[in-house]
Scaffold this motif. Structure first.
Motif, PDB file in Angstrom:
ATOM      1  N   THR A 181       0.843  -1.192   0.129  1.00 55.01           N
ATOM      2  CA  THR A 181      -0.038  -0.104  -0.008  1.00 55.01           C
ATOM      3  C   THR A 181       0.866   1.239   0.101  1.00 55.01           C
ATOM      4  OG1 THR A 181       0.022   0.013   2.365  1.00 55.01           O
ATOM      5  CG2 THR A 181      -1.869  -1.269   1.430  1.00 55.01           C
ATOM      6  N   ALA A 182       0.430   2.425  -0.385  1.00 51.54           N
ATOM      7  CA  ALA A 182       0.965   3.704  -0.469  1.00 51.54           C
ATOM      8  C   ALA A 182       1.588   3.994   1.022  1.00 51.54           C
ATOM      9  CB  ALA A 182      -0.193   4.708  -0.878  1.00 51.54           C
ATOM     10  N   GLU A 183       0.711   3.617   2.045  1.00 49.80           N
ATOM     11  CA  GLU A 183       1.200   3.989   3.331  1.00 49.80           C
ATOM     12  C   GLU A 183       2.206   2.948   3.857  1.00 49.80           C
ATOM     13  OE1 GLU A 183      -2.128   3.154   2.338  1.00 49.80           O
ATOM     14  OE2 GLU A 183      -2.905   5.300   2.610  1.00 49.80           O
ATOM     15  N   GLN A 184       2.367   1.668   3.607  1.00 52.04           N
ATOM     16  CA  GLN A 184       3.583   0.997   3.659  1.00 52.04           C
ATOM     17  C   GLN A 184       4.570   1.598   2.874  1.00 52.04           C
ATOM     18  OE1 GLN A 184       1.454  -2.802   2.510  1.00 52.04           O
ATOM     19  NE2 GLN A 184       1.722  -3.695   4.379  1.00 52.04           N
ATOM     20  N   ILE A 185       4.800   1.898   1.830  1.00 50.76           N
ATOM     21  CA  ILE A 185       5.747   2.303   1.044  1.00 50.76           C
ATOM     22  C   ILE A 185       6.292   3.723   1.951  1.00 50.76           C
ATOM     23  CG2 ILE A 185       6.221   3.569  -1.079  1.00 50.76           C
ATOM     24  CD1 ILE A 185       4.333   1.812  -2.599  1.00 50.76           C
ATOM     25  N   ALA A 186       5.377   4.577   2.014  1.00 45.04           N
ATOM     26  CA  ALA A 186       5.727   5.800   2.949  1.00 45.04           C
ATOM     27  C   ALA A 186       6.479   5.635   3.991  1.00 45.04           C
ATOM     28  CB  ALA A 186       4.358   6.739   3.106  1.00 45.04           C
ATOM     29  N   GLN A 187       6.055   4.576   4.767  1.00 45.85           N
ATOM     30  CA  GLN A 187       6.704   4.230   6.134  1.00 45.85           C
ATOM     31  C   GLN A 187       8.282   3.557   5.616  1.00 45.85           C
ATOM     32  OE1 GLN A 187       6.100   4.930   9.310  1.00 45.85           O
ATOM     33  NE2 GLN A 187       8.114   3.589   9.760  1.00 45.85           N
ATOM     34  N   LYS A 188       8.338   2.742   4.840  1.00 50.95           N
ATOM     35  CA  LYS A 188       9.453   2.168   4.493  1.00 50.95           C
ATOM     36  C   LYS A 188      10.721   3.245   3.990  1.00 50.95           C
ATOM     37  CE  LYS A 188      10.209  -1.693   4.473  1.00 50.95           C
ATOM     38  NZ  LYS A 188      10.642  -2.715   5.617  1.00 50.95           N
ATOM     39  N   VAL A 189       9.970   4.091   3.144  1.00 45.74           N
ATOM     40  CA  VAL A 189      10.857   5.194   2.586  1.00 45.74           C
ATOM     41  C   VAL A 189      11.406   6.107   3.653  1.00 45.74           C
ATOM     42  CG1 VAL A 189      10.720   7.223   1.089  1.00 45.74           C
ATOM     43  CG2 VAL A 189      10.016   5.236   0.471  1.00 45.74           C
ATOM     44  N   LYS A 190      10.648   6.347   4.521  1.00 43.40           N
ATOM     45  CA  LYS A 190      10.988   7.181   5.779  1.00 43.40           C
ATOM     46  C   LYS A 190      12.149   6.517   6.545  1.00 43.40           C
ATOM     47  CE  LYS A 190       8.565   8.704   9.352  1.00 43.40           C
ATOM     48  NZ  LYS A 190       7.207   9.028  10.230  1.00 43.40           N
ATOM     49  N   GLU A 191      12.129   4.883   6.694  1.00 40.12           N
ATOM     50  CA  GLU A 191      13.073   4.121   7.327  1.00 40.12           C
ATOM     51  C   GLU A 191      14.452   4.374   6.622  1.00 40.12           C
ATOM     52  OE1 GLU A 191       9.599   1.275   9.119  1.00 40.12           O
ATOM     53  OE2 GLU A 191      11.509   0.514   8.263  1.00 40.12           O
ATOM     54  N   LEU A 192      14.219   4.094   5.170  1.00 45.76           N
ATOM     55  CA  LEU A 192      15.420   4.111   4.305  1.00 45.76           C
ATOM     56  C   LEU A 192      16.137   5.469   4.155  1.00 45.76           C
ATOM     57  CD1 LEU A 192      13.998   2.171   1.341  1.00 45.76           C
ATOM     58  CD2 LEU A 192      15.722   1.414   2.710  1.00 45.76           C
ATOM     59  N   ALA A 202       4.498  -1.926 -20.094  1.00 44.62           N
ATOM     60  CA  ALA A 202       4.387  -1.202 -21.694  1.00 44.62           C
ATOM     61  C   ALA A 202       4.239   0.127 -21.208  1.00 44.62           C
ATOM     62  CB  ALA A 202       3.196  -1.854 -22.309  1.00 44.62           C
ATOM     63  N   GLU A 203       4.891   0.713 -20.496  1.00 41.52           N
ATOM     64  CA  GLU A 203       4.997   2.262 -20.122  1.00 41.52           C
ATOM     65  C   GLU A 203       3.656   2.731 -19.289  1.00 41.52           C
ATOM     66  OE1 GLU A 203       7.324   4.447 -20.248  1.00 41.52           O
ATOM     67  OE2 GLU A 203       8.718   2.662 -21.275  1.00 41.52           O
ATOM     68  N   GLU A 204       2.823   1.813 -19.200  1.00 36.89           N
ATOM     69  CA  GLU A 204       1.763   2.166 -18.432  1.00 36.89           C
ATOM     70  C   GLU A 204       1.643   1.835 -16.690  1.00 36.89           C
ATOM     71  OE1 GLU A 204      -2.772   1.898 -19.741  1.00 36.89           O
ATOM     72  OE2 GLU A 204      -1.779   1.017 -21.383  1.00 36.89           O
ATOM     73  N   TYR A 205       1.050   2.553 -16.079  1.00 34.60           N
ATOM     74  CA  TYR A 205       0.653   2.150 -14.579  1.00 34.60           C
ATOM     75  C   TYR A 205       1.668   2.871 -13.451  1.00 34.60           C
ATOM     76  CZ  TYR A 205      -2.345  -1.215 -16.727  1.00 34.60           C
ATOM     77  OH  TYR A 205      -3.262  -1.829 -17.742  1.00 34.60           O
ATOM     78  N   ARG A 206       2.554   3.893 -14.111  1.00 33.39           N
ATOM     79  CA  ARG A 206       3.751   3.984 -13.366  1.00 33.39           C
ATOM     80  C   ARG A 206       3.072   5.114 -12.248  1.00 33.39           C
ATOM     81  NH1 ARG A 206       8.596   2.934 -15.637  1.00 33.39           N
ATOM     82  NH2 ARG A 206       8.811   3.098 -17.899  1.00 33.39           N
ATOM     83  N   ASN A 207       1.897   5.579 -12.432  1.00 33.48           N
ATOM     84  CA  ASN A 207       1.363   6.657 -11.702  1.00 33.48           C
ATOM     85  C   ASN A 207       0.469   5.869 -10.375  1.00 33.48           C
ATOM     86  OD1 ASN A 207      -0.265   6.351 -13.886  1.00 33.48           O
ATOM     87  ND2 ASN A 207      -1.455   8.080 -13.413  1.00 33.48           N
ATOM     88  N   LEU A 208       0.235   4.715 -10.373  1.00 34.35           N
ATOM     89  CA  LEU A 208      -0.451   4.250  -9.421  1.00 34.35           C
ATOM     90  C   LEU A 208       0.401   4.494  -8.003  1.00 34.35           C
ATOM     91  CD1 LEU A 208      -1.185   0.537 -10.658  1.00 34.35           C
ATOM     92  CD2 LEU A 208      -2.935   2.382 -10.290  1.00 34.35           C
ATOM     93  N   PRO A 209      -0.286   4.929  -7.130  1.00 32.90           N
ATOM     94  CA  PRO A 209       0.342   5.340  -5.755  1.00 32.90           C
ATOM     95  C   PRO A 209       0.850   4.223  -4.974  1.00 32.90           C
ATOM     96  CG  PRO A 209      -2.058   5.320  -5.495  1.00 32.90           C
ATOM     97  CD  PRO A 209      -1.815   5.113  -7.190  1.00 32.90           C
ATOM     98  N   TYR A 210       0.343   2.846  -5.412  1.00 31.29           N
ATOM     99  CA  TYR A 210       0.743   1.604  -4.546  1.00 31.29           C
ATOM    100  C   TYR A 210       1.341   0.546  -5.363  1.00 31.29           C
ATOM    101  CZ  TYR A 210      -3.668   0.414  -6.835  1.00 31.29           C
ATOM    102  OH  TYR A 210      -4.655   0.223  -7.929  1.00 31.29           O
ATOM    103  N   VAL A 211       1.931  -0.656  -4.873  1.00 33.07           N
ATOM    104  CA  VAL A 211       2.605  -1.494  -5.760  1.00 33.07           C
ATOM    105  C   VAL A 211       1.729  -2.523  -5.716  1.00 33.07           C
ATOM    106  CG1 VAL A 211       4.427  -3.195  -6.009  1.00 33.07           C
ATOM    107  CG2 VAL A 211       4.885  -0.847  -5.083  1.00 33.07           C
TER     108      VAL A 211
END
Ligand code: IMP
Ligand code: MG
Length: 181
Positions: free
Chosen positions: A13-24, A162-171
């Motif tokens: 999720t976007a929240e899990q990414i944000a938390q991990k990025v803070k730690e990194l 194929a160059e799409e979906y980059r702007n999804l806020p989650y993985v």
């Protein structure tokens, strides 16, 4: 139609990414205290990760960008490094941090690391948001990893199909019907 409807499930999720990025970011601040590293963003997939990661850091830094190709529009690595855009900075004697979106076969990064080491940086580390160790073909590991994931083709938060979906806020994982189109 919304791109969200092509997603089979949200893996991170976007929240899990944000938390991990803070730690990194905090970890990089500790490692590079008193230094001024060059953060090398590997285009295009790492752009979102880079943008968030550098704002999670207080260390002075410089940014640079490099574009290498490994995948076409499909999902299988060609295993060959092609430099599309090189760095603008001279990295000799500098502390370099490669910022990657994902390590899959590792072929791209293995060759890229070799190439950058030939330019004699003072140090070279790799930070990756995602790692798929099961798929590894070349012996390479990141120094810092956000998430180790299953062997699934993922999209979002910079990563494309194929160059799409980059702007999804989650993985997320794509529905098979998208590949079969
Ligand atoms: P590798 O050389 O196989 O490690 O992969 C290099 C590049 O392929 C990554 O930096 C990504 O841009 C892309 N890639 C690998 N796996 C995925 C995936 O699951 N989704 C989207 N792109 C991927
Ligand atoms: Mg990439």
């Amino acid at each position: 139609m919304s791109m969200h409807s092509d997603v089979k499930y949200v893996m991170i999720t976007a929240e899990q990414i944000a938390q991990k990025v803070k730690e990194l970011g905090a970890e990089l601040d500790r490692i590079y205290e008193g230094k001024k590293p060059i953060m090398v963003c590997i285009l295009k997939g790492s752009t979102l990760f880079l943008a968030d990661l550098i704002r999670a850091m207080e260390t002075s830094m410089e940014l640079d960008f490099m574009r290498v190709s490994s995948y076409g529009s499909g999902t299988v690595s060609s295993g060959k490094l092609n430099i599309v855009n090189d760095l603008s900075a001279d990295i000799q004697g500098r502390d370099v941090i490669i910022v990657e979106d994902i390590i899959d076969s590792g072929n791209t990064l293995y060759r890229l690391k070799e190439l950058l080491l030939q330019r004699n940086p003072a140090s070279l580390r790799i930070v990756t948001l995602l790692d798929k160790p099961e798929r590894r073909e070349s012996p390479i590991e990141a120094d810092l990893t956000g998430f180790v994931i299953e062997n699934e083709f993922v999209i979002g938060y910079g990563l494309d199909y194929a160059e799409e979906y980059r702007n999804l806020p989650y993985v997320g994982v794509l529905k098979p019907s998208v590949y079969e189109k």
